[in-house]
Motif scaffolding. Structure first.
Motif, PDB file in Angstrom:
ATOM      1  N   SER A 188       0.831  -1.203   0.000  1.00  0.00           N
ATOM      2  CA  SER A 188       0.000   0.000   0.000  1.00  0.00           C
ATOM      3  C   SER A 188       0.871   1.260   0.000  1.00  0.00           C
ATOM      4  CB  SER A 188      -0.929  -0.016   1.224  1.00  0.00           C
ATOM      5  OG  SER A 188      -1.706   1.159   1.268  1.00  0.00           O
ATOM      6  N   ILE A 189       1.940   1.230   0.798  1.00  0.00           N
ATOM      7  CA  ILE A 189       2.867   2.373   0.850  1.00  0.00           C
ATOM      8  C   ILE A 189       3.489   2.613  -0.524  1.00  0.00           C
ATOM      9  CG2 ILE A 189       5.092   3.156   1.772  1.00  0.00           C
ATOM     10  CD1 ILE A 189       4.318   1.668   4.393  1.00  0.00           C
ATOM     11  N   TYR A 190       3.958   1.546  -1.170  1.00  0.00           N
ATOM     12  CA  TYR A 190       4.559   1.688  -2.502  1.00  0.00           C
ATOM     13  C   TYR A 190       3.576   2.312  -3.481  1.00  0.00           C
ATOM     14  CZ  TYR A 190       8.020  -1.776  -0.825  1.00  0.00           C
ATOM     15  OH  TYR A 190       8.980  -2.445  -0.119  1.00  0.00           O
ATOM     16  N   ALA A 191       2.316   1.825  -3.426  1.00  0.00           N
ATOM     17  CA  ALA A 191       1.311   2.331  -4.359  1.00  0.00           C
ATOM     18  C   ALA A 191       1.034   3.808  -4.124  1.00  0.00           C
ATOM     19  CB  ALA A 191       0.025   1.515  -4.226  1.00  0.00           C
ATOM     20  N   LYS A 192       0.900   4.189  -2.865  1.00  0.00           N
ATOM     21  CA  LYS A 192       0.577   5.584  -2.552  1.00  0.00           C
ATOM     22  C   LYS A 192       1.719   6.532  -2.885  1.00  0.00           C
ATOM     23  CE  LYS A 192      -2.710   4.577   1.177  1.00  0.00           C
ATOM     24  NZ  LYS A 192      -2.990   4.724   2.618  1.00  0.00           N
ATOM     25  N   LEU A 193       2.949   6.053  -2.724  1.00  0.00           N
ATOM     26  CA  LEU A 193       4.111   6.912  -2.989  1.00  0.00           C
ATOM     27  C   LEU A 193       4.602   6.788  -4.423  1.00  0.00           C
ATOM     28  CD1 LEU A 193       6.205   6.486   0.302  1.00  0.00           C
ATOM     29  CD2 LEU A 193       4.537   8.260  -0.273  1.00  0.00           C
ATOM     30  N   GLY A 194       4.054   5.826  -5.174  1.00  0.00           N
ATOM     31  CA  GLY A 194       4.461   5.656  -6.564  1.00  0.00           C
ATOM     32  C   GLY A 194       5.857   5.096  -6.716  1.00  0.00           C
ATOM     33  N   VAL A 195       6.234   4.178  -5.833  1.00  0.00           N
ATOM     34  CA  VAL A 195       7.584   3.587  -5.878  1.00  0.00           C
ATOM     35  C   VAL A 195       7.455   2.062  -5.961  1.00  0.00           C
ATOM     36  CG1 VAL A 195       8.585   5.488  -4.554  1.00  0.00           C
ATOM     37  CG2 VAL A 195       7.741   3.460  -3.344  1.00  0.00           C
ATOM     38  N   GLY A 196       8.609   1.397  -6.135  1.00  0.00           N
ATOM     39  CA  GLY A 196       8.564  -0.040  -6.323  1.00  0.00           C
ATOM     40  C   GLY A 196       9.318  -0.863  -5.314  1.00  0.00           C
ATOM     41  N   ASP A 197      10.041  -0.206  -4.386  1.00  0.00           N
ATOM     42  CA  ASP A 197      10.776  -1.002  -3.406  1.00  0.00           C
ATOM     43  C   ASP A 197      10.997  -0.204  -2.125  1.00  0.00           C
ATOM     44  OD1 ASP A 197      13.089   0.690  -3.767  1.00  0.00           O
ATOM     45  OD2 ASP A 197      13.644  -0.506  -5.509  1.00  0.00           O
ATOM     46  N   ARG A 198      11.615  -0.867  -1.130  1.00  0.00           N
ATOM     47  CA  ARG A 198      11.803  -0.279   0.195  1.00  0.00           C
ATOM     48  C   ARG A 198      12.673   0.974   0.148  1.00  0.00           C
ATOM     49  NH1 ARG A 198      11.042  -4.498   4.004  1.00  0.00           N
ATOM     50  NH2 ARG A 198      12.476  -3.551   5.495  1.00  0.00           N
ATOM     51  N   ALA A 199      13.803   0.868  -0.551  1.00  0.00           N
ATOM     52  CA  ALA A 199      14.742   1.994  -0.584  1.00  0.00           C
ATOM     53  C   ALA A 199      14.087   3.226  -1.205  1.00  0.00           C
ATOM     54  CB  ALA A 199      15.997   1.610  -1.364  1.00  0.00           C
ATOM     55  N   ALA A 200      13.350   3.001  -2.297  1.00  0.00           N
ATOM     56  CA  ALA A 200      12.683   4.128  -2.950  1.00  0.00           C
ATOM     57  C   ALA A 200      11.590   4.711  -2.061  1.00  0.00           C
ATOM     58  CB  ALA A 200      12.091   3.675  -4.288  1.00  0.00           C
ATOM     59  N   ALA A 201      10.904   3.849  -1.308  1.00  0.00           N
ATOM     60  CA  ALA A 201       9.859   4.331  -0.405  1.00  0.00           C
ATOM     61  C   ALA A 201      10.452   5.223   0.683  1.00  0.00           C
ATOM     62  CB  ALA A 201       9.121   3.156   0.218  1.00  0.00           C
ATOM     63  N   VAL A 202      11.581   4.801   1.230  1.00  0.00           N
ATOM     64  CA  VAL A 202      12.240   5.597   2.268  1.00  0.00           C
ATOM     65  C   VAL A 202      12.705   6.935   1.692  1.00  0.00           C
ATOM     66  CG1 VAL A 202      14.249   5.737   3.775  1.00  0.00           C
ATOM     67  CG2 VAL A 202      12.923   3.615   3.652  1.00  0.00           C
ATOM     68  N   ALA A 203      13.327   6.890   0.523  1.00  0.00           N
ATOM     69  CA  ALA A 203      13.803   8.126  -0.106  1.00  0.00           C
ATOM     70  C   ALA A 203      12.637   9.076  -0.384  1.00  0.00           C
ATOM     71  CB  ALA A 203      14.537   7.791  -1.402  1.00  0.00           C
ATOM     72  N   GLU A 204      11.516   8.520  -0.885  1.00  0.00           N
ATOM     73  CA  GLU A 204      10.346   9.347  -1.175  1.00  0.00           C
ATOM     74  C   GLU A 204       9.720   9.870   0.115  1.00  0.00           C
ATOM     75  OE1 GLU A 204       7.647  11.123  -3.961  1.00  0.00           O
ATOM     76  OE2 GLU A 204       9.689  10.306  -4.046  1.00  0.00           O
ATOM     77  N   GLY A 205       9.777   9.066   1.158  1.00  0.00           N
ATOM     78  CA  GLY A 205       9.260   9.508   2.447  1.00  0.00           C
ATOM     79  C   GLY A 205      10.006  10.722   2.974  1.00  0.00           C
ATOM     80  N   PHE A 206      11.331  10.704   2.847  1.00  0.00           N
ATOM     81  CA  PHE A 206      12.126  11.861   3.264  1.00  0.00           C
ATOM     82  C   PHE A 206      11.834  13.061   2.355  1.00  0.00           C
ATOM     83  CE2 PHE A 206      15.067   8.744   5.363  1.00  0.00           C
ATOM     84  CZ  PHE A 206      14.973   9.296   6.627  1.00  0.00           C
ATOM     85  N   ARG A 207      11.724  12.804   1.052  1.00  0.00           N
ATOM     86  CA  ARG A 207      11.505  13.897   0.099  1.00  0.00           C
ATOM     87  C   ARG A 207      10.193  14.617   0.369  1.00  0.00           C
ATOM     88  NH1 ARG A 207       9.249  15.507  -4.522  1.00  0.00           N
ATOM     89  NH2 ARG A 207       7.895  13.695  -4.730  1.00  0.00           N
ATOM     90  N   ARG A 208       9.179  13.865   0.762  1.00  0.00           N
ATOM     91  CA  ARG A 208       7.858  14.441   1.002  1.00  0.00           C
ATOM     92  C   ARG A 208       7.696  14.959   2.427  1.00  0.00           C
ATOM     93  NH1 ARG A 208       3.516  12.014  -2.708  1.00  0.00           N
ATOM     94  NH2 ARG A 208       4.707  10.937  -4.320  1.00  0.00           N
ATOM     95  N   GLY A 209       8.710  14.782   3.253  1.00  0.00           N
ATOM     96  CA  GLY A 209       8.615  15.248   4.625  1.00  0.00           C
ATOM     97  C   GLY A 209       7.830  14.320   5.522  1.00  0.00           C
ATOM     98  N   LEU A 210       7.607  13.068   5.069  1.00  0.00           N
ATOM     99  CA  LEU A 210       6.885  12.113   5.896  1.00  0.00           C
ATOM    100  C   LEU A 210       7.786  11.507   6.968  1.00  0.00           C
ATOM    101  CD1 LEU A 210       4.958  10.271   3.037  1.00  0.00           C
ATOM    102  CD2 LEU A 210       4.066  12.016   4.591  1.00  0.00           C
ATOM    103  N   LEU A 211       9.085  11.579   6.732  1.00  0.00           N
ATOM    104  CA  LEU A 211      10.076  11.052   7.690  1.00  0.00           C
ATOM    105  C   LEU A 211      10.979  12.187   8.146  1.00  0.00           C
ATOM    106  CD1 LEU A 211      11.095   7.825   5.733  1.00  0.00           C
ATOM    107  CD2 LEU A 211       9.704   7.914   7.801  1.00  0.00           C
ATOM    108  N   ASP A 212      11.409  12.106   9.378  1.00  0.00           N
ATOM    109  CA  ASP A 212      12.328  13.102   9.920  1.00  0.00           C
ATOM    110  C   ASP A 212      13.769  12.648   9.720  1.00  0.00           C
ATOM    111  OD1 ASP A 212      10.237  14.713  10.846  1.00  0.00           O
ATOM    112  OD2 ASP A 212      10.093  13.549  12.707  1.00  0.00           O
ATOM    113  N   LEU A 213      14.629  13.582   9.354  1.00  0.00           N
ATOM    114  CA  LEU A 213      16.044  13.262   9.228  1.00  0.00           C
ATOM    115  C   LEU A 213      16.652  12.993  10.584  1.00  0.00           C
ATOM    116  CD1 LEU A 213      17.073  15.924   6.561  1.00  0.00           C
ATOM    117  CD2 LEU A 213      16.912  13.457   6.230  1.00  0.00           C
TER     118      LEU A 213
END
Length: 213
Positions: A188-213
């Motif tokens: 579900s996370i991959y679909a919502k973020l438009g990514v295909g794997d864990r690493a891309a999901a994490v990178a997109e999460g940081f890019r969108r401000g969903l994760l804190d550095l």
């Protein structure tokens, strides 16, 4: 010569006896599946699951009394090893997302062919997430609207743990979820973020401000 694998122990839950009989008839003829119980509502499903400890619970959603989502939530809270595959006629967001959020491993529709149903039961027993094509497409389609990019609280928890390097198993232990449920949330996370794997999901999460550095 190795011994044959034990059959998948299945609990079938549906409030319509005719439908329940039909499902049992479809799967019981397969030597790889053993129907160990039947339940007519969510409360009975929870009671039987605690006693029988099935590998997989095939769960209807809309039932009298305790519905499927409430039952899935209770099974997850109890920490039972059984994996839940939803089998329903409904594939709207208001049905799919609460079921997955509650802890369902998979989501199938009742018009699924017998072989697809058996394949999903085996996959769930093995710890794999299973989604009907229309359900997977619906999750992907949510990416097209801005509000769909916002993850649920549970998805944010899982993404944060993945960003910290947690495996699916470790994330599941931390959140009291099965490994298969974590995999379903990741889909579900991959679909919502438009990514295909864990690493891309994490990178997109940081890019969108969903994760804190």
């Amino acid at each position: 010569m190795s011994a044959p694998a034990a059959p998948v122990r299945l609990l079938v839950v549906d409030d319509h006896p005719v439908v329940r009989d039909g499902i049992v008839g479809m799967v019981a003829s397969d030597p790889g599946v053993e129907v160990v119980g039947e339940a007519s509502d969510g409360a009975e499903a929870v009671r039987l699951a605690r006693v029988l400890l099935p590998d997989v619970v095939l769960m209807d959603l809309r039932m009298r009394g305790m519905d499927g989502v409430a039952a899935i939530r209770e099974l997850t809270r109890l920490g039972l090893p059984s994996r839940v595959v939803v089998l329903t006629t409904f594939d709207g967001d208001s049905d799919v997302l609460p079921a997955i959020e509650a802890g369902a491993t998979g989501y199938l529709l009742k018009d699924a062919p017998r072989e697809d149903l058996l394949r999903a039961i085996r996959a769930a027993a093995a710890g794999d997430a299973v989604l009907a094509p229309s359900v997977a497409s619906r999750l992907v389609g949510r990416v097209r609207t801005p509000e769909a990019n916002l993850l649920s609280p549970r998805e944010l928890e899982i993404l944060a743990l993945v960003a910290d390097g947690a495996t699916n198993r470790a994330a599941g232990e931390r959140l009291h979820l099965s490994e298969a449920t974590v995999k379903t949330h990741l889909l579900s996370i991959y679909a919502k973020l438009g990514v295909g794997d864990r690493a891309a999901a994490v990178a997109e999460g940081f890019r969108r401000g969903l994760l804190d550095l």
